[in-house]
Write a protein that holds these residues in place. Structure first.
Motif, PDB file in Angstrom:
ATOM      1  N   GLN A 376       0.835  -1.199   0.000  1.00  0.00           N
ATOM      2  CA  GLN A 376       0.000   0.000   0.000  1.00  0.00           C
ATOM      3  C   GLN A 376       0.871   1.251   0.000  1.00  0.00           C
ATOM      4  N   GLN A 377       0.278   2.296  -0.491  1.00  0.00           N
ATOM      5  CA  GLN A 377       1.001   3.554  -0.536  1.00  0.00           C
ATOM      6  C   GLN A 377       1.175   4.117   0.882  1.00  0.00           C
ATOM      7  N   VAL A 378       2.341   4.682   1.128  1.00  0.00           N
ATOM      8  CA  VAL A 378       2.665   5.239   2.432  1.00  0.00           C
ATOM      9  C   VAL A 378       2.049   6.616   2.567  1.00  0.00           C
ATOM     10  N   GLU A 379       1.335   6.807   3.699  1.00  0.00           N
ATOM     11  CA  GLU A 379       0.756   8.110   3.946  1.00  0.00           C
ATOM     12  C   GLU A 379       1.857   9.096   4.358  1.00  0.00           C
ATOM     13  N   LEU A 380       1.911  10.194   3.650  1.00  0.00           N
ATOM     14  CA  LEU A 380       2.963  11.161   3.920  1.00  0.00           C
ATOM     15  C   LEU A 380       2.595  12.116   5.049  1.00  0.00           C
ATOM     16  N   ASN A 381       1.318  12.396   5.183  1.00  0.00           N
ATOM     17  CA  ASN A 381       0.897  13.336   6.218  1.00  0.00           C
ATOM     18  C   ASN A 381       0.660  12.578   7.523  1.00  0.00           C
ATOM     19  N   LYS A 382       1.646  12.519   8.379  1.00  0.00           N
ATOM     20  CA  LYS A 382       1.580  11.811   9.645  1.00  0.00           C
ATOM     21  C   LYS A 382       1.736  12.796  10.795  1.00  0.00           C
ATOM     22  N   ASP A 383       0.965  12.574  11.871  1.00  0.00           N
ATOM     23  CA  ASP A 383       1.097  13.385  13.080  1.00  0.00           C
ATOM     24  C   ASP A 383       2.140  12.705  13.963  1.00  0.00           C
ATOM     25  N   TYR A 384       3.389  13.112  13.868  1.00  0.00           N
ATOM     26  CA  TYR A 384       4.471  12.459  14.567  1.00  0.00           C
ATOM     27  C   TYR A 384       4.382  12.656  16.079  1.00  0.00           C
ATOM     28  N   LYS A 385       3.778  13.757  16.534  1.00  0.00           N
ATOM     29  CA  LYS A 385       3.613  13.966  17.967  1.00  0.00           C
ATOM     30  C   LYS A 385       2.633  12.954  18.551  1.00  0.00           C
ATOM     31  N   GLU A 386       1.536  12.717  17.787  1.00  0.00           N
ATOM     32  CA  GLU A 386       0.561  11.711  18.225  1.00  0.00           C
ATOM     33  C   GLU A 386       1.185  10.311  18.222  1.00  0.00           C
ATOM     34  N   MET A 387       2.018  10.030  17.237  1.00  0.00           N
ATOM     35  CA  MET A 387       2.703   8.733  17.167  1.00  0.00           C
ATOM     36  C   MET A 387       3.651   8.561  18.353  1.00  0.00           C
ATOM     37  N   GLU A 388       4.321   9.637  18.757  1.00  0.00           N
ATOM     38  CA  GLU A 388       5.245   9.567  19.879  1.00  0.00           C
ATOM     39  C   GLU A 388       4.500   9.285  21.183  1.00  0.00           C
ATOM     40  N   ASN A 389       3.348   9.953  21.376  1.00  0.00           N
ATOM     41  CA  ASN A 389       2.539   9.703  22.580  1.00  0.00           C
ATOM     42  C   ASN A 389       2.032   8.258  22.622  1.00  0.00           C
ATOM     43  N   GLU A 390       1.586   7.759  21.458  1.00  0.00           N
ATOM     44  CA  GLU A 390       1.125   6.368  21.380  1.00  0.00           C
ATOM     45  C   GLU A 390       2.253   5.395  21.702  1.00  0.00           C
ATOM     46  N   MET A 391       3.463   5.727  21.238  1.00  0.00           N
ATOM     47  CA  MET A 391       4.624   4.889  21.505  1.00  0.00           C
ATOM     48  C   MET A 391       4.935   4.861  22.994  1.00  0.00           C
ATOM     49  N   LYS A 392       4.810   6.005  23.673  1.00  0.00           N
ATOM     50  CA  LYS A 392       5.069   6.063  25.108  1.00  0.00           C
ATOM     51  C   LYS A 392       4.052   5.228  25.886  1.00  0.00           C
ATOM     52  N   GLU A 393       2.782   5.314  25.470  1.00  0.00           N
ATOM     53  CA  GLU A 393       1.735   4.530  26.135  1.00  0.00           C
ATOM     54  C   GLU A 393       1.990   3.030  25.974  1.00  0.00           C
ATOM     55  N   LEU A 394       2.370   2.639  24.782  1.00  0.00           N
ATOM     56  CA  LEU A 394       2.652   1.220  24.548  1.00  0.00           C
ATOM     57  C   LEU A 394       3.853   0.747  25.363  1.00  0.00           C
ATOM     58  N   THR A 395       4.878   1.620  25.478  1.00  0.00           N
ATOM     59  CA  THR A 395       6.070   1.264  26.257  1.00  0.00           C
ATOM     60  C   THR A 395       5.733   1.093  27.737  1.00  0.00           C
ATOM     61  N   GLU A 396       4.883   2.008  28.273  1.00  0.00           N
ATOM     62  CA  GLU A 396       4.473   1.899  29.673  1.00  0.00           C
ATOM     63  C   GLU A 396       3.662   0.631  29.909  1.00  0.00           C
ATOM     64  N   THR A 397       2.803   0.305  28.955  1.00  0.00           N
ATOM     65  CA  THR A 397       1.998  -0.913  29.092  1.00  0.00           C
ATOM     66  C   THR A 397       2.874  -2.155  29.089  1.00  0.00           C
ATOM     67  N   ILE A 398       3.870  -2.173  28.216  1.00  0.00           N
ATOM     68  CA  ILE A 398       4.774  -3.327  28.159  1.00  0.00           C
ATOM     69  C   ILE A 398       5.565  -3.458  29.448  1.00  0.00           C
ATOM     70  N   GLU A 399       6.063  -2.331  29.987  1.00  0.00           N
ATOM     71  CA  GLU A 399       6.821  -2.359  31.243  1.00  0.00           C
ATOM     72  C   GLU A 399       5.942  -2.796  32.407  1.00  0.00           C
ATOM     73  N   LYS A 400       4.666  -2.408  32.373  1.00  0.00           N
ATOM     74  CA  LYS A 400       3.756  -2.756  33.459  1.00  0.00           C
ATOM     75  C   LYS A 400       3.572  -4.268  33.549  1.00  0.00           C
ATOM     76  N   TYR A 401       3.438  -4.915  32.405  1.00  0.00           N
ATOM     77  CA  TYR A 401       3.176  -6.346  32.402  1.00  0.00           C
ATOM     78  C   TYR A 401       4.440  -7.184  32.375  1.00  0.00           C
ATOM     79  N   SER A 402       5.589  -6.542  32.274  1.00  0.00           N
ATOM     80  CA  SER A 402       6.851  -7.296  32.276  1.00  0.00           C
ATOM     81  C   SER A 402       7.626  -7.112  33.574  1.00  0.00           C
ATOM     82  N   LYS A 403       6.981  -6.519  34.618  1.00  0.00           N
ATOM     83  CA  LYS A 403       7.664  -6.359  35.896  1.00  0.00           C
ATOM     84  C   LYS A 403       7.933  -7.698  36.556  1.00  0.00           C
ATOM     85  N   ASN A 404       7.027  -8.679  36.363  1.00  0.00           N
ATOM     86  CA  ASN A 404       7.251 -10.020  36.901  1.00  0.00           C
ATOM     87  C   ASN A 404       8.361 -10.683  36.109  1.00  0.00           C
TER      88      ASN A 404
END
Length: 823
Positions: A376-404
């Protein structure tokens, strides 16, 4: 995404008639086998066989199947149960062994060089055959008994296994308790065999020669055919309770750290079990779908064994590959696989050879599906700030469940310690009525170092009977972080204890994991579980004296930890004499010398001496470091009275004879009751019934006799079990006295052999028929004395045992004898 990519595939025959095609394609439905071997330095060949009697030899030359890939296709007159390729005969050349239902045939493979593009062709020519005594099931082969050539072991339908060296039958043996169609695995590490028993146990057997000189063991340079003139008997080395039917077993070649022997891997009906070479259950893996077969293959790097991978095929047509207990690859199979091996094909290592249910042979490799979705064609208009926030949320979720951190490799979170007390619980609450002792409570301190809780752990405790645990299995719902204390109460039944050893195991699983982990711990219960210190007794019919290299140690120092009244030493101990009273009211006395390290144990009951002797030796070892710098030496210089031992053996024989007579009487009375009952029913139908008072009275008396005989049988079985335990205790004591003589160190192999033959496990299992137990003892003694084997039965076992023990006594007279014959 993952799959098995086909490298080479055997085409199936085409047919217009569907029924014929179905029959042709499914002749492997009831059995098929694969053998990958190197034939006369030619490329690696794949040999297959089936129940239809068709043998084929393939040699793939490339990625596409060509006609000359099939080097041989031949239909034999009989079904093929298994195939093997090794140096079975004396020609020192590898031959093909084919097992049929009634015979074992050897074939030579003839290689014919071709003059055209078809290359070489194979043919087989029959060399010789051997007719079997019973229908065969399958066979396996290896260099058994340290032989230079391969020996074949065939499993028969009569439950026996037969060992064949070329054209000669070495011997045939029956394996008791084994399943009829069971896998047998050979362990070259210690020359032992693994079988699956009726009670879902994995049993390790070693064949030991009974009539052969033990000091002249068969060496590899000698002809293995000499074994057929000797008698090899299977001896149980260990058993491991699996709880599932075992379909296959493999032996690992890769040793882990601190591993003395090979690890065993057993394939059960739902799980995979990892077992040590000593029979200890290490761990297990449970599958979502039942496994059908598996294969263990090595991975090399620079000609060095790097690791071992395990391929498992499940009923849901999934192929799973494990490395070090971790799933590293999985793929969905197109058809059901009935056999799988890994070999080097066309100089490519790690090729997977499969045989499916249609008889189709395939050579595959691990791969992935080709990505066919258009990009598929790559979308050029990306909200990189929104992507960064989503990345942080995913990282926190992974750390939360990997503490054990329970995923870390080989990290143990659970440990178990035992707190042994010297105090008894005088109360008899919560213990069975057949207990003769107060309750003794042991604290199990279970420590969890993980930062998460473990649920539904199981604590198993198994003392040696007659010492029992009120709760041999306890389920611990939650093990939080920290130390959890579990209390287990022990008590003694009416028998005399023969061992204070106790085994405990904690079985648990980590969260989000199906792997079962085990923590094992062994400990000794204190002597107070058997009885308590008391005033000395004058009962001294039986006595034994031991001498040590210790200076005189007072009994008040030796038994200070179990003295009554909170450690206050009673007056009678001040004279260096103390009594011990068992809970079954049997008394014993320990008398110590005040000048040197000499002690005497006496009692009116011979079985009362053993447990005190073992406990006393351990106490001397514990305090020896305070008095002497060199190693403690404990000797028994006297001789044991021969006629003191035989009455306990006679009691077992007499009880068995009485039990057999009562069983016969019970059968006769039961038949008599049925006959009288039938006559009464017939007379009730008469028009003019006769007087039935006599028959009715006889029926009542017969019924009462059946109840009386049944009660006598129950009581006699209890007496017989007590007699058996007493005999076991005294046999243990005799071996312990022998251990304290010079003979046990100078003739270590003979001593170990006799200890194994006197093992009480077989006697305790075979209550009704103990001929096998005494046969083992007599055979071991005859082996030591270089005598021929004698068969033991109900009528001659007493005479043979007495003759063997007396002969053993004469043999030991000049070497530190054991018995003293009275008359």
């Amino acid at each position: 995404m993952f799959r098995l990519n086909k490298f080479w595939q055997q085409p199936l025959p085409n047919s217009d008639e569907e029924d014929e095609k179905k029959t042709t394609n499914n002749f492997y439905l009831n059995g098929g086998m694969i053998l990958v071997e190197l034939i006369e330095n030619e490329p690696l060949s794949i040999i297959t066989g089936c129940f239809e009697g068709i043998i084929r030899i393939y040699c793939p030359h490339g990625r596409e199947f060509v006609p000359h890939d099939l080097q041989l296709e031949k239909k034999l007159d009989q079904p093929i149960l298994n195939i093997g390729f090794s140096d079975f005969l004396k020609t020192n050349e590898k031959v093909l062994a084919i097992l049929h239902p009634n015979e074992l045939c050897y074939y030579s493979i003839i290689v014919t060089k071709g003059l055209d593009i078809h290359g070489i062709q194979f043919d087989i020519q029959k060399i010789t055959s051997l007719t079997l005594t019973s229908k065969a099931i399958t066979f396996f082969y290896d260099n058994f008994f340290n032989s230079e050539k391969a020996i074949i072991c065939i499993q028969l339908f009569n439950g026996n296994i037969i060992f064949i060296d070329g054209e000669q039958v070495l011997f045939e043996k029956n394996l008791p308790n084994a399943l009829l169609y069971y896998p047998i695995k050979y362990i070259p590490y210690n020359d032992t065999f693994l079988i699956n028993t009726l009670s879902f146990q994995l049993m390790c057997l070693k064949f030991i020669s009974i009539s052969e000189d033990k000091q002249q063991k068969p060496k590899s340079k000698k002809n293995i055919a000499s074994f057929k003139h000797n008698t090899l008997e299977p001896q149980v080395l260990w058993t491991c309770l699996i709880g599932e039917n075992i379909s296959d077993v493999c032996v690992s070649k890769k040793y882990e750290k601190n591993q003395e022997g090979p690890k065993l891997i057993a394939l059960g009906s739902t799980s995979l079990f990892f077992i040590s070479h000593k029979g200890e259950l290490l761990s297990s893996l449970k599958f979502d779908s039942p496994p059908t077969n598996f294969h263990l293959y090595p991975v090399y790097r620079d000609d060095q064994l790097l690791r071992e991978n395990l391929i498992v095929v499940t009923l849901s047509n999934h192929l799973l590959i494990y490395s070090s207990h971790k799933l590293v690859w999985t793929a969905k199979l197109e058809k059901k696989i009935i056999n799988i091996v890994v070999a080097k094909i066309n100089n490519i290592p790690g090729m997977i050879i499969t045989l499916n249910i249609n008889g189709q042979l395939e050579v595959c490799y691990l791969g992935t599906n080709i990505y066919t979705t258009p990009i598929q064609q790559v979308e050029l208009n990306k909200d990189y700030k929104e992507m960064e926030n989503e990345m942080k949320e995913l990282t926190e979720t992974i750390e939360k469940y990997s503490k054990n951190e329970y995923i870390k490799k080989e990290k143990l979170y659970i440990s178990m310690d035992i707190n042994i007390s010297n105090l008894l619980n005088i109360s008899k609450n919560n213990i069975p009525e057949n207990s003769i002792s107060p309750a003794y409570v042991v604290e199990f301190l279970i420590k969890n170092t993980a930062n998460f809780s473990i649920h539904n752990a199981k604590l198993f405790v198994s003392p040696v009977e007659p010492i029992m645990a009120t709760k041999p299995c306890q389920i611990i719902e939650t093990l939080p972080n920290g130390t959890t204390t579990m209390l287990v109460s022990f008590y003694v039944k009416e028998y005399m204890p023969c061992s204070l050893e106790c085994q405990s195991s904690l079985i648990y699983s980590l969260p989000n994991s199906d792997e079962i982990k085990t923590v094992n711990c062994s400990f000794k219960l204190p002597i107070i579980i058997c009885g308590e210190l008391s005033s000395p007794s004058k009962e001294n019919k039986f006595k034994l004296t031991i001498e040590t290299n210790l200076p005189a140690v007072l009994l008040s120092d030796i038994y200070k930890d179990i003295c009554p009244k909170d450690g206050v030493i009673p007056k009678y101990i001040s004279k260096n004499i103390v009594g011990f009273r068992y809970w079954n009211k049997i008394n014993a006395t320990i008398n110590g010398s005040t000048r040197r390290g000499r002690y005497r144990i006496s009692s009116n009951f011979l079985e009362a001496l053993y447990v005190l002797l073992i406990d006393f030796k351990q106490r001397l070892k514990d305090i020896s470091s305070k008095h002497i710098s060199n190693e403690l030496d404990i000797k028994y210089q006297e001789s044991f009275e021969f006629n003191d031992y035989i009455p306990y053996f006679d009691e077992i024989i007499n009880n068995n004879e009485k039990l057999n007579k009562l069983n016969d009487d019970l059968i006769n009375k039961t038949l008599q009751y049925k006959v009288i009952q039938k006559k009464l029913l017939l007379h009730y139908k008469d028009k003019i019934p006769t007087s039935l008072i006599g028959l009715r009275s006889l029926l009542d008396r017969t019924y009462a006799s059946i109840h009386t005989i049944s009660s006598d049988i129950i009581n006699l079985k209890k007496e017989n079990r007590i007699s058996t335990y007493n005999f076991v205790v005294i046999s243990h004591m005799i071996l312990e006295l022998w251990r304290m003589k010079d003979f046990s160190t100078k003739h270590k192999e003979d001593f170990e052999l006799l200890c194994e033959s006197f093992s009480p496990r077989l006697l305790l299992i075979s209550e009704d028929n103990n001929d096998t137990y005494f046969q083992t003892i007599i055979d071991s003694i005859n082996m030591m004395l270089r005598k021929d084997k004698k068969n033991v039965n109900t009528f001659n076992k007493r005479t043979l045992l007495i003759e063997s023990l007396k002969s053993l006594n004469n043999y030991m007279n000049d070497k530190a004898f054991l018995f003293n014959e009275n008359g």
